[in-house]
Design an enzyme around this catalytic site. Structure first.
Site, PDB file in Angstrom:
ATOM      1  N   THR A  19       0.819  -1.215   0.000  1.00 18.36           N
ATOM      2  CA  THR A  19       0.000   0.000   0.000  1.00 18.36           C
ATOM      3  C   THR A  19       0.850   1.261   0.000  1.00 18.36           C
ATOM      4  O   THR A  19       0.318   2.361   0.047  1.00 18.36           O
ATOM      5  CB  THR A  19      -0.942   0.026   1.209  1.00 18.36           C
ATOM      6  OG1 THR A  19      -0.231  -0.417   2.356  1.00 18.36           O
ATOM      7  CG2 THR A  19      -2.137  -0.876   0.984  1.00 18.36           C
TER       8      THR A  19
ATOM      9  N   LYS B 202       3.818   1.901   2.078  1.00 20.54           N
ATOM     10  CA  LYS B 202       4.409   2.336   3.348  1.00 20.54           C
ATOM     11  C   LYS B 202       5.892   2.684   3.164  1.00 20.54           C
ATOM     12  O   LYS B 202       6.347   3.729   3.615  1.00 20.54           O
ATOM     13  CB  LYS B 202       4.234   1.242   4.410  1.00 20.54           C
ATOM     14  CG  LYS B 202       2.764   0.953   4.704  1.00 20.54           C
ATOM     15  CD  LYS B 202       2.571  -0.101   5.774  1.00 20.54           C
ATOM     16  CE  LYS B 202       3.001  -1.482   5.343  1.00 20.54           C
ATOM     17  NZ  LYS B 202       2.174  -2.050   4.260  1.00 20.54           N
TER      18      LYS B 202
ATOM     19  N   GLU C 278     -20.616 -22.294 -16.542  1.00 18.93           N
ATOM     20  CA  GLU C 278     -20.448 -20.842 -16.414  1.00 18.93           C
ATOM     21  C   GLU C 278     -21.774 -20.122 -16.620  1.00 18.93           C
ATOM     22  O   GLU C 278     -22.080 -19.146 -15.929  1.00 18.93           O
ATOM     23  CB  GLU C 278     -19.404 -20.314 -17.407  1.00 18.93           C
ATOM     24  CG  GLU C 278     -18.003 -20.909 -17.251  1.00 18.93           C
ATOM     25  CD  GLU C 278     -17.467 -20.871 -15.829  1.00 18.93           C
ATOM     26  OE1 GLU C 278     -17.881 -19.988 -15.049  1.00 18.93           O
ATOM     27  OE2 GLU C 278     -16.658 -21.746 -15.486  1.00 18.93           O
TER      28      GLU C 278
HETATM   29  P1  ADP Z   1       4.634  -1.490   1.363  1.00 22.76           P
HETATM   30  O1  ADP Z   1       5.871  -0.959   1.978  1.00 22.76           O
HETATM   31  O2  ADP Z   1       3.391  -0.906   1.950  1.00 22.76           O
HETATM   32  O3  ADP Z   1       4.560  -2.976   1.298  1.00 22.76           O
HETATM   33  P2  ADP Z   1       5.740  -0.310  -0.987  1.00 22.76           P
HETATM   34  O4  ADP Z   1       5.916   1.079  -0.534  1.00 22.76           O
HETATM   35  O5  ADP Z   1       6.943  -1.173  -0.973  1.00 22.76           O
HETATM   36  O6  ADP Z   1       4.593  -1.013  -0.147  1.00 22.76           O
HETATM   37  O7  ADP Z   1       5.089  -0.298  -2.423  1.00 22.76           O
HETATM   38  C1  ADP Z   1       5.675  -0.946  -3.517  1.00 22.76           C
HETATM   39  C2  ADP Z   1       5.489  -0.174  -4.783  1.00 22.76           C
HETATM   40  O8  ADP Z   1       4.115  -0.038  -5.104  1.00 22.76           O
HETATM   41  C3  ADP Z   1       5.993   1.239  -4.688  1.00 22.76           C
HETATM   42  O9  ADP Z   1       7.346   1.310  -4.980  1.00 22.76           O
HETATM   43  C4  ADP Z   1       5.160   1.969  -5.721  1.00 22.76           C
HETATM   44  O10 ADP Z   1       5.680   1.801  -7.017  1.00 22.76           O
HETATM   45  C5  ADP Z   1       3.839   1.233  -5.651  1.00 22.76           C
HETATM   46  N1  ADP Z   1       2.894   1.929  -4.773  1.00 22.76           N
HETATM   47  C6  ADP Z   1       2.392   1.447  -3.612  1.00 22.76           C
HETATM   48  N2  ADP Z   1       1.542   2.337  -3.071  1.00 22.76           N
HETATM   49  C7  ADP Z   1       1.521   3.411  -3.869  1.00 22.76           C
HETATM   50  C8  ADP Z   1       0.839   4.669  -3.824  1.00 22.76           C
HETATM   51  N3  ADP Z   1       0.000   4.978  -2.829  1.00 22.76           N
HETATM   52  N4  ADP Z   1       1.064   5.541  -4.816  1.00 22.76           N
HETATM   53  C9  ADP Z   1       1.905   5.236  -5.822  1.00 22.76           C
HETATM   54  N5  ADP Z   1       2.581   4.077  -5.919  1.00 22.76           N
HETATM   55  C10 ADP Z   1       2.395   3.163  -4.964  1.00 22.76           C
HETATM   56 ZN    ZN Z   2     -17.845 -22.721 -11.169  1.00 25.30          ZN
END
Ligand code: ADP
Ligand code: ZN
Length: 619
Positions: free
Chosen positions: A192, A194, A410
């Site tokens: 997400t 972080k 389906e």
């Molecule tokens: P977490 O640390 O929450 O597991 P990450 O920060 O490592 O997630 O997210 C991985 C990648 O996903 C980021 O490098 C980015 O490319 C994409 N990403 C995740 N959240 C966002 C967001 N809110 N906006 C833009 N890109 C995002």
């Molecule tokens: Zn089915």
């Protein structure tokens, strides 16, 4: 690059020389070993003149002037003996510490040399401090991120702007005596953003960013985790103001329990973390950002004021959030101006930011494979299916009869979904095998549905059972193709009874049933009686049977529709919502007096993901 190789080579050369020198010195300075019993005998015979005690290691000299070394199992036991014989005692810190530090430095130098030789990233200023093979603090600017790279989590970002201000103007805050927060805990599902947020804070404030995974601290050897914590904070203090990011902090920060072994080591690490967090003063402006998706298991001590006292939840993006994140990630690829991001976002409920980044990348790859100049809608649609459902298996060997069974199966799902109220909107039906599924009926739920009504859940069970029921009505046979459907239906029925308290006979009581692992203790027994267990089983069975019967009644009364939809599927293989509606409308208008009121819902905003691969096993 060539520079790196040269520096790397000379580092390694230097280190090798250093190792040789160090070994020679060690050989020269380590006297022959004498076993402990022999040492005690000599001592009792009053033949020892002086000893030098460092840790458990005793270096001594006997009356003949010979040096020796011995290792005492218990120094406390030796001391009275030594004193009794009036042996001259010297003491100092354990030499092994020195050896260890030397070892670490040498390893770091060799590692650093090799890395320098092979690193391309070093040109960008990213460097990794290697202390030993597995522990690394990633540090340096790396790929600088800013808030412009983050989207869809505006509230969290708003909160964190304050931190950026603290970092930028820490002197101002210090002068006023304000206490700068030490720790921010970001909690939320993986992907997400972080890590991205933490990086963006460092980027916005132009301060160093140190990142480390919580599991890097966890080692088998006692005391290693704690020393790593101290190492990390040592580095942080030197580079303050800075951001220290600890991913998966639950790996060290989970609740302390009584119990030995690995737990003890983890507790030591956690204690070291707490001590360090309390230890640095607010003038040092080191801001710790922890990330976890399991805030519930964290030790309450971590969350106390002065530690991770700010907790922010980063949740999965909603529709608007997904559109924003798509905007951020499509900035870097060539997309057609006709691309409708809202439509794409509607089709990917439940996707995290990381999933969306992956989707954009997949779509760009697919477009490139198709020799396109820009990424288009159908590339996104195919990328989505590929991610959600696996690759299409167009040439899977399926005989004609199997294909027919799949088509009717389906059609069964789709018709039940279309005819019953409070069901998710149909998105697509296909009888092309994909990944594990032989065919599937895709539904897209309405946006932002966080709770479910009983009607919705029962109808969901009926949609799931619709496939098998259709097979039964048309072919009068049962197949293994419905295994996943049945499992999913049973799961809903069970949770309906045990978790959501929706069963009339069992009432609004939680019956914890599943095995769940909680901090190492596996609670395997349900906290209810045998009699209740039986009642639960009966109730789940009743729900499934009732739903199955109702589904059969419904499908039998629309027998012709099953045939019509299945035929369309056999010809087109994949049909979308619009085509389904056409088939439905044709049928409805041919059935006197019946009007499809469902089709009016087509304009409603679809949402949260619950894509159900309809059949997991080959029919
Ligand atoms: P977490 O640390 O929450 O597991 P990450 O920060 O490592 O997630 O997210 C991985 C990648 O996903 C980021 O490098 C980015 O490319 C994409 N990403 C995740 N959240 C966002 C967001 N809110 N906006 C833009 N890109 C995002
Ligand atoms: Zn089915």
């Amino acid at each position: 690059m060539r520079n790196n190789v040269q520096i790397g080579l000379s580092l390694i050369l230097l280190t090798v020389l250093g190792v040789l020198g160090y070994n020679a010195w060690l050989l020269e300075t380590t006297p022959p070993e004498r076993n402990y019993s022999a040492f005690v005998d000599e001592l009792n015979a009053d033949r020892i003149v002086a000893v030098d005690i460092r840790g458990g290691e005793i270096r001594g000299q006997d009356r003949r002037g010979t040096d020796f070394i011995t290792y005492a199992p218990d120094i406390a036991a030796v001391l009275p003996l030594l004193e009794a014989r009036e042996v001259e005692i010297h003491a100092g810190p354990p030499p092994s510490l020195y050896g260890r530090i030397m070892g670490l430095v040498l390893l770091a130098m060799i590692g650093g040399g090799i890395r320098l030789m092979f690193s391309r990233r070093s040109n960008y200023g990213e460097k990794t401090l290697w202390k030993d093979k597995r522990f690394q603090i990633r540090t340096g600017p790396g790929e600088t991120k800013t808030f412009a790279d983050v989207a869809g989590i505006d509230e969290v970002q708003e909160e964190l702007k304050e931190i950026v201000d603290f970092l930028k103007n820490h002197r101002k805050y210090n002068l006023l005596g304000g206490r700068i927060p030490k720790g921010v805990l970001l909690q939320g599902p993986p992907g997400t953003g972080k890590t991205l947020l933490a990086r963006a804070i460092a980027g916005e404030a132009s301060v160093p960013f140190h990142s480390i995974g919580g599991s890097d601290f966890v080692e088998m050897f006692a005391g290693v985790g704690a020393s790593r914590v101290r190492e990390l904070f040592g580095l942080a203090k030197k580079t303050a103001p800075c951001i220290v990011f600890i991913d998966e902090i639950d790996a060290i920060g989970s609740r302390r329990t009584s119990g030995g072994g690995a737990n003890e080591e983890r507790e030591q690490t956690l204690n070291a973390l707490l001590v360090e967090m309390d230890g640095f003063s607010s003038t040092e402006t080191v801001i710790l950002i922890g990330a976890t998706n399991r805030p519930d298991v964290l030790d309450p001590a971590l969350l106390r004021p002065g530690r991770f006292d700010r907790q922010l939840t980063v949740s999965l993006p909603n529709l608007l959030g997904r559109v924003r994140i798509l905007e951020v990630h499509t900035r870097r690829v060539a997309v057609t101006p006709a691309l409708n991001l809202t439509l794409i976002a509607q089709g990917i409920p439940g996707f995290s930011g990381a999933d969306i980044a992956n989707l954009v990348n997949e779509a760009a790859l697919i477009a490139a494979r198709r020799q396109k100049q820009a990424v288009e809608m159908d590339d996104f649609e195919d990328a989505k299916d590929k991610i959600l459902l696996g690759l299409e298996r167009r040439n899977a060997a399926i005989n004609e009869r199997e294909r027919r069974v799949i088509a009717y199966h389906e059609a069964g799902h789709a018709i039940v979904a279309q005819l019953l109220p409070e069901t998710d909107k149909l998105h697509k039906i296909t009888i092309i095998p994909r990944g594990m599924a032989m065919g599937l009926t895709q539904q897209i739920p309405f946006e932002e549905r966080y709770t479910y009504s009983l009607v919705y859940l029962l109808n969901r069970i009926k949609v799931l059972l619709g496939g098998r029921v259709a097979e039964k009505i048309v072919f009068n046979h049962l197949s293994t193709g419905a295994a996943n459907d049945i499992a999913a239906a049973t799961d809903i029925a069970t949770r309906l009874v045990c978790e959501w308290g929706m069963s009339a006979s069992l009432g609004s009581i939680v019956y914890r049933q599943k095995q769940h692992q909680f901090l190492g203790d596996i609670a395997s027994k349900g906290d209810f009686s045998e009699a209740t267990a039986r009642e639960i089983d009966l109730e789940v069975r009743r729900i499934i049977t009732d739903c199955s019967e109702e589904t059969e009644k419904l499908l039998r009364s629309h027998n012709r529709l099953i045939h019509e939809l299945a035929e369309v599927l056999l010809i087109n293989e994949t049909i979308d919502a619009e085509e389904i509606n056409i088939v439905m409308q044709c049928y409805m208008s041919s059935v006197s007096g019946m009007q499809s009121d469902r089709t009016e819902q087509a304009g409603a905003v679809p949402s949260v993901a619950a894509v159900q691969p309809a059949r997991g096993n080959p029919v």
